[in-house]
Design a protein around this motif. Structure first.
Motif, mmCIF file in Angstrom:
data_model
loop_
_atom_site.group_PDB
_atom_site.id
_atom_site.type_symbol
_atom_site.label_atom_id
_atom_site.label_comp_id
_atom_site.label_asym_id
_atom_site.label_seq_id
_atom_site.Cartn_x
_atom_site.Cartn_y
_atom_site.Cartn_z
ATOM 1 N N UNK A 187 28.947 -13.020 -47.285
ATOM 2 C CA UNK A 187 30.329 -13.327 -46.909
ATOM 3 C C UNK A 187 30.833 -12.428 -45.786
ATOM 4 N N UNK A 188 30.497 -11.155 -45.838
ATOM 5 C CA UNK A 188 31.019 -10.240 -44.827
ATOM 6 C C UNK A 188 30.261 -10.318 -43.504
ATOM 7 N N UNK A 189 29.160 -11.076 -43.481
ATOM 8 C CA UNK A 189 28.472 -11.322 -42.219
ATOM 9 C C UNK A 189 29.148 -12.442 -41.435
ATOM 10 N N UNK A 196 28.530 -0.648 -40.759
ATOM 11 C CA UNK A 196 29.379 0.207 -41.600
ATOM 12 C C UNK A 196 28.548 1.279 -42.300
ATOM 13 N N UNK A 197 27.311 0.944 -42.679
ATOM 14 C CA UNK A 197 26.426 1.937 -43.299
ATOM 15 C C UNK A 197 26.277 3.170 -42.412
ATOM 16 N N UNK A 198 26.185 2.929 -41.105
ATOM 17 C CA UNK A 198 26.048 4.044 -40.156
ATOM 18 C C UNK A 198 27.298 4.913 -40.158
ATOM 19 N N UNK A 201 41.507 -12.596 -46.854
ATOM 20 C CA UNK A 201 41.435 -11.682 -45.720
ATOM 21 C C UNK A 201 40.083 -10.992 -45.635
ATOM 22 N N UNK A 202 39.573 -10.562 -46.782
ATOM 23 C CA UNK A 202 38.349 -9.763 -46.759
ATOM 24 C C UNK A 202 37.083 -10.614 -46.775
ATOM 25 N N UNK A 203 37.099 -11.710 -47.541
ATOM 26 C CA UNK A 203 35.864 -12.476 -47.739
ATOM 27 C C UNK A 203 35.945 -13.922 -47.240
ATOM 28 N N UNK A 243 32.154 -3.359 -36.087
ATOM 29 C CA UNK A 243 32.597 -2.492 -37.180
ATOM 30 C C UNK A 243 32.840 -3.265 -38.468
ATOM 31 N N UNK A 244 32.952 -4.598 -38.400
ATOM 32 C CA UNK A 244 33.143 -5.408 -39.599
ATOM 33 C C UNK A 244 31.829 -5.691 -40.313
#
Length: 514
Positions: free
Chosen positions: A409-411, A161-163, A438-440, A155-156
């Motif tokens: 980064x989010x991968x 997330x596109x789905x 936290x996010x990146x 889910x990250x």
């Protein structure tokens, strides 16, 4: 009715019409004509007429029964063909109207106890909503009677997330959604841990945009598609069988690649519970600007750091750069570069391949540019670092950096900042820095991003300014040169390596560049 049958009936009706005309004409000639036929002539003609009628009746009956016989033969032939096709189609079995149909669940409950290899690939995997099915899968794995692989959506991942976003676009909002899938992933990881993590039970997460789910119980395969803006549990599910043919092999190979490219679910949960968690199997990757090997700035910077990343070789210290070499610190591991994307952790070679593809596509969107305004300085992010700042008036560096934050980064599963595997100073407890971390995984991105080349990363703070002055003096005329940038570089550091190496260089060949 076939075209041949229609033609036969047309010929039959033409025959009937002609027969009636002939009979009527003969009767009229014999009995009503005034041509002066004598009784002997009439008797002879009557005999011929009776013979014609007899032959016509025989021909009529033959035509009728033969037509019927032909119809029966064709019907039998069609039925035989259908039976042969059905017998030869060992791939397709049947279809259930939806993936959450009770008959499908009943069939799964019958297959699990007798299957030796089970692979379940789906975003949320509604089968795992049923506790007794999870219990049965774990028990079979614990007994060593079955190899179980569960592969759900990470889910990250921005692609998964596109789905979820698509499913939120329609009025028919999902009952489970991303938060529900998160709960199910965490629950299954904890359940497996409580069960001693059976070695026959593999739980991984895929990170690509899903197109269809695949559930395999030995040679029985169940496939259901992810329709656009449609929930997966409303899709029809197709039951097929591995008959060794090309169709079955397509789905088997697709499932193998998905599982191979997936990441361990336990890693994701561990990172979420403890941001400093790190696996020794992870691979570090970053995206850099590295000046041309022949450029004077690259030769100077590499000499200071003591490492030529192009050749992956150490460079002996020169006498006139000793003052700086002593303060290089961990910068020597990286080689001379300007960062576009920070050092990020990826859990598998397949993730590195994904990053490689992202950078390749991105390189095709930008054309070469120049850096100028070179100026040694103390880093505003870390008072212990002596850097060479640079300017990019084209805006290309800023654009590529923002793209990489979104694409790469989010991968990543973590970063050197999060795991504490860097000596670089982190900002204090500011809200923005914590949000970016936290996010990146990095606080020095987006509006806090600063284009620079690091030459000394571990200076005593009281000595940093003096080292910067020394660097400025040694660089001399290099500071007035422009740095031509015609490529971006993917670099990696794999387990067991002490220094970073170039993975691949990507020429900037945007649409306006020949």
């Amino acid at each position: 009715m076939t075209q041949l049958e229609k033609m036969r009936w047309v010929l039959f009706y033409v025959f009937i019409v002609l027969f009636v005309l002939i009979v009527g004409s003969t009767v009229w000639v014999i009995f009503f004509s005034s041509n002066g036929w004598n009784s002997q002539d009439k008797a002879f003609i009557t005999k011929i007429f009776v013979g014609e009628v007899g032959l016509s009746v025989i021909a009529l009956f033959y035509g009728l029964f033969n037509l019927k016989n032909v119809q029966n033969q064709e019907a039998f032939s069609r039925m035989s063909t259908e039976i042969q096709i059905a017998a030869s189609d060992t791939f397709y079995v049947k279809t259930h109207p939806r993936s959450q149909h009770p008959k499908f669940f009943s069939e799964v409950e019958e297959l699990i106890p007798k299957s030796k290899n089970i692979t379940l690939i789906a975003v949320g995997l509604n089968l795992l909503w049923e506790k007794h099915i999870v219990d049965l899968l774990i028990r079979r794995a614990q007994e060593g009677a079955c190899n179980v692989t569960v592969c759900m959506g990470n889910t990250a991942s921005p692609h998964v997330e596109d789905r979820f976003i698509e499913e939120e676009m329609e009025w028919n909002r999902p009952q489970v959604g991303r938060s529900g899938v998160d709960r199910n992933i965490r629950a299954l990881v904890e359940r497996l841990q409580a069960s001693g993590n059976p070695r026959n039970f593999k739980f991984v997460l895929f990170e690509h945009y899903p197109t269809f789910a695949t559930l395999m119980f030995d040679d029985d395969l169940f496939i259901y598609p992810y329709g656009y803006q449609s929930l997966g549990n409303t899709s029809p599910i197709f039951h097929v069988r591995n008959d060794g043919g090309d169709q079955a092999n397509f789905f088997l190979e697709n499932a193998r690649k998905i599982v191979s490219d997936s990441i361990p679910a336990s890693d994701l949960i561990s990172v979420r519970k403890n941001r400093k968690f790190r696996s020794d199997d992870w691979i570090l990757a970053a995206v850099y600007i590295i000046p041309s090997q022949d450029s004077r700035i690259y030769q100077f910077g590499s000499s200071v750091l003591g490492y030529d990343i192009y050749r992956a070789q150490a460079i002996p210290a020169s006498q006139d750069l000793t003052f700086a070499r002593e303060c290089v610190g961990e910068s020597a591991e990286y080689g001379f570069h300007a960062t576009l994307a920070d050092a990020l952790y990826f859990s598998s070679e397949q993730q590195i391949e994904r990053v490689r593809a992202e950078v390749r596509f991105l390189s095709q969107e930008f054309k070469p540019f120049h850096l100028d305004g070179l100026e040694p300085a103390v880093s505003p992010h870390d008072g212990r670092a002596a850097i060479i700042r640079a300017q990019d008036s084209s805006g290309t560096v800023e654009s590529i950096h923002h793209e990489l934050v979104s694409r790469v980064y989010r991968l990543a599963v973590s970063s050197t900042y999060l795991t504490g595997q860097t000596t670089k100073a982190l900002p204090g407890d500011g809200q923005r820095a914590q949000m970016m971390l936290e996010r990146y995984g990095s606080p020095f991105i987006l509006e806090n991003f600063m284009l620079h080349f690091t030459v000394c990363g571990s200076c005593p703070e009281e000595a940093t300014s003096g080292i910067v002055d020394g660097v400025r003096q040694k660089m001399g005329g290099i500071l007035r040169e422009r740095v031509f940038v015609d490529q971006i570089v993917l670099v990696t550091k794999r387990p067991g390596q002490s220094r970073w190496t170039i993975e691949e260089s990507f020429p900037l060949c945007g649409p306006r560049w020949p």
